[in-house]
Scaffold this motif. Structure first.
Motif, PDB file in Angstrom:
ATOM      1  N   THR A  41     -53.451 -14.430  77.205  1.00  0.00           N
ATOM      2  CA  THR A  41     -53.269 -15.733  76.768  1.00  0.00           C
ATOM      3  C   THR A  41     -53.826 -16.738  77.748  1.00  0.00           C
ATOM      4  N   LEU A  42     -54.381 -17.763  77.245  1.00  0.00           N
ATOM      5  CA  LEU A  42     -55.000 -18.943  78.097  1.00  0.00           C
ATOM      6  C   LEU A  42     -54.737 -20.308  77.554  1.00  0.00           C
ATOM      7  N   PHE A  43     -54.861 -21.251  78.105  1.00  0.00           N
ATOM      8  CA  PHE A  43     -54.745 -22.578  77.957  1.00  0.00           C
ATOM      9  C   PHE A  43     -56.161 -23.286  78.003  1.00  0.00           C
ATOM     10  N   VAL A  44     -56.669 -23.971  76.886  1.00  0.00           N
ATOM     11  CA  VAL A  44     -57.871 -24.495  76.968  1.00  0.00           C
ATOM     12  C   VAL A  44     -58.006 -25.929  76.583  1.00  0.00           C
ATOM     13  N   LYS A  45     -58.443 -26.672  77.531  1.00  0.00           N
ATOM     14  CA  LYS A  45     -58.368 -28.088  77.306  1.00  0.00           C
ATOM     15  C   LYS A  45     -60.059 -28.853  77.401  1.00  0.00           C
ATOM     16  N   GLY A  46     -60.266 -29.853  76.486  1.00  0.00           N
ATOM     17  CA  GLY A  46     -61.431 -30.426  76.614  1.00  0.00           C
ATOM     18  C   GLY A  46     -61.784 -31.764  75.872  1.00  0.00           C
ATOM     19  N   LEU A  47     -63.091 -32.334  76.242  1.00  0.00           N
ATOM     20  CA  LEU A  47     -63.342 -33.361  75.721  1.00  0.00           C
ATOM     21  C   LEU A  47     -64.860 -33.220  75.334  1.00  0.00           C
ATOM     22  N   ARG A  48     -65.475 -34.100  74.451  1.00  0.00           N
ATOM     23  CA  ARG A  48     -66.827 -34.135  73.971  1.00  0.00           C
ATOM     24  C   ARG A  48     -67.573 -34.572  75.293  1.00  0.00           C
ATOM     25  N   SER A  49     -68.669 -34.351  75.433  1.00  0.00           N
ATOM     26  CA  SER A  49     -69.386 -34.528  76.796  1.00  0.00           C
ATOM     27  C   SER A  49     -69.845 -36.176  76.782  1.00  0.00           C
ATOM     28  N   ASP A  50     -69.804 -36.852  75.798  1.00  0.00           N
ATOM     29  CA  ASP A  50     -69.911 -38.496  75.809  1.00  0.00           C
ATOM     30  C   ASP A  50     -68.777 -39.237  75.825  1.00  0.00           C
ATOM     31  N   HIS A  51     -67.482 -38.632  75.969  1.00  0.00           N
ATOM     32  CA  HIS A  51     -66.350 -39.041  75.837  1.00  0.00           C
ATOM     33  C   HIS A  51     -65.938 -40.078  76.995  1.00  0.00           C
ATOM     34  N   PRO A  52     -65.617 -41.236  76.993  1.00  0.00           N
ATOM     35  CA  PRO A  52     -65.749 -42.199  78.163  1.00  0.00           C
ATOM     36  C   PRO A  52     -64.935 -41.357  79.576  1.00  0.00           C
ATOM     37  N   ARG A  53     -64.049 -40.411  79.069  1.00  0.00           N
ATOM     38  CA  ARG A  53     -63.316 -39.807  80.258  1.00  0.00           C
ATOM     39  C   ARG A  53     -63.799 -38.465  80.382  1.00  0.00           C
ATOM     40  N   ALA A  54     -64.884 -38.040  80.198  1.00  0.00           N
ATOM     41  CA  ALA A  54     -65.552 -36.910  80.269  1.00  0.00           C
ATOM     42  C   ALA A  54     -65.581 -36.434  81.745  1.00  0.00           C
ATOM     43  N   TRP A  55     -65.552 -37.511  82.500  1.00  0.00           N
ATOM     44  CA  TRP A  55     -65.499 -37.317  84.039  1.00  0.00           C
ATOM     45  C   TRP A  55     -64.241 -36.326  84.501  1.00  0.00           C
ATOM     46  N   THR A  56     -63.467 -36.462  83.851  1.00  0.00           N
ATOM     47  CA  THR A  56     -62.170 -35.797  84.403  1.00  0.00           C
ATOM     48  C   THR A  56     -62.227 -34.383  84.174  1.00  0.00           C
ATOM     49  N   GLN A  57     -63.103 -33.877  83.413  1.00  0.00           N
ATOM     50  CA  GLN A  57     -63.389 -32.380  83.221  1.00  0.00           C
ATOM     51  C   GLN A  57     -63.965 -31.818  84.563  1.00  0.00           C
ATOM     52  N   GLY A  58     -64.890 -32.674  85.006  1.00  0.00           N
ATOM     53  CA  GLY A  58     -65.363 -32.333  86.331  1.00  0.00           C
ATOM     54  C   GLY A  58     -64.553 -32.343  87.530  1.00  0.00           C
ATOM     55  N   ARG A  59     -63.423 -33.449  87.429  1.00  0.00           N
ATOM     56  CA  ARG A  59     -62.670 -33.500  88.424  1.00  0.00           C
ATOM     57  C   ARG A  59     -61.745 -32.411  88.616  1.00  0.00           C
ATOM     58  N   GLU A  60     -61.231 -32.067  87.383  1.00  0.00           N
ATOM     59  CA  GLU A  60     -60.213 -31.031  87.405  1.00  0.00           C
ATOM     60  C   GLU A  60     -60.889 -29.727  87.938  1.00  0.00           C
ATOM     61  N   ALA A  61     -61.997 -29.575  87.340  1.00  0.00           N
ATOM     62  CA  ALA A  61     -62.724 -28.118  87.780  1.00  0.00           C
ATOM     63  C   ALA A  61     -63.004 -28.338  89.330  1.00  0.00           C
ATOM     64  N   ALA A  62     -63.245 -29.405  89.968  1.00  0.00           N
ATOM     65  CA  ALA A  62     -63.595 -29.430  91.389  1.00  0.00           C
ATOM     66  C   ALA A  62     -62.361 -29.334  92.198  1.00  0.00           C
TER      67      ALA A  62
END
Length: 270
Positions: A50-71
């Motif tokens: 079991t895992l948790f998945v979160k995400g946004l469309r790449s053109d979403h205004p807050r898409a940068w948050t995905q990169g921040r969390e990954a870093a």
């Protein structure tokens, strides 16, 4: 900005296939209702667990948050679920995290043991130096709300701060606090997180400002805060939450505005 929550079935077939290629066959997908920042937030039961998945469309205004969390994820010192993978496919950016079994959202009320568990976690986090990744600096993040340069300078530091203590971002499992949603991680002085968490204890735990500060005093980092800078920071957050409540009216933002205002008033008399 509140993001509209979508479901697993709303993802393009090619995106779902790319994830399944990583996880193995997916047996069940359950949308998670909590949180405000992700278009996709889902628990996946897969052939590999079991895992948790979160995400946004790449053109979403807050898409940068995905990169921040990954870093940030590799540097949280066991205080957050492990990041297992990142999939960017067909206009979507998705992160797969270790699922926190038996986790529940923190209860910040005075009679709950959860604030003490959070204090333990923040004490550990205060000992964590900032990794060599791009993070906003606290003295710049709050600059618009703190006019005095020396007060802004007191926010500066080389410690990793979480900064967003919505109880949905703190999971309690097996007598420990696990912090999720590191999108607003910041380079800061170590006392910043306890000061920010005080507002949430007041807003959602119905604690008094004095009770919240008694809780904060359990953490060594709290005693590093210059009194005048702490007062200025409380005033800054009162202004910030008033601005947020004006732009996004509703019970949630109003409760944070009121709590931040009460805390700032308390700080002005201490």
């Amino acid at each position: 900005m509140v993001t509209t929550r979508l479901h697993w079935s709303d993802l393009p077939a090619k995106t779902r296939a790319a994830i399944e290629a990583t996880t193995g066959p997916i047996h069940q997908a359950e949308t998670v209702s909590g949180g405000y920042n992700s278009e996709i937030a889902v628990r996946l039961d897969t052939a590999r667990g079991t895992l948790f998945v979160k995400g946004l469309r790449s053109d979403h205004p807050r898409a940068w948050t995905q990169g921040r969390e990954a870093a940030v994820a590799p540097h949280t010192g066991g205080l957050a679920p492990s990041l297992l993978w990142r999939v960017r496919e067909t206009g979507w950016d998705l992160l797969g995290f270790e699922f926190v079994a038996d986790g529940r959202h923190a209860d910040y009320s005075a009679g709950s043991p959860d604030p003490l568990l959070l204090a333990d976690a923040l004490t550990r986090l205060a000992e964590t130096s900032v990794p060599d990744i791009e993070l906003k600096r606290a003295e710049k993040r709050w600059a618009a709300y703190i006019p005095e340069p020396r007060h802004r300078a007191a926010l500066a530091g080389e410690h990793l701060a979480h900064t967003d203590f919505n109880p949905e971002n703190v999971l309690i499992a097996h007598e420990r606090a696990v912090m999720v949603d590191w999108a607003w991680a910041t380079r800061a002085a170590p006392w910043l997180d306890p000061a920010l968490a005080c507002i949430w204890l007041i807003a959602t735990g119905k604690q008094t400002p004095a009770q919240a500060e008694q809780w904060a005093a359990r953490m060594p980092a709290w005693h590093m805060a210059p009194r005048d800078a702490l007062n200025a920071f409380a005033q800054a957050n009162a202004r910030l939450w008033t601005e947020i409540a004006d732009e996004n009216p509703g019970p949630w933002s109003a409760s944070l505005r009121d709590a931040a205002g009460r805390y700032a008033a308390f700080r002005s008399t201490t």
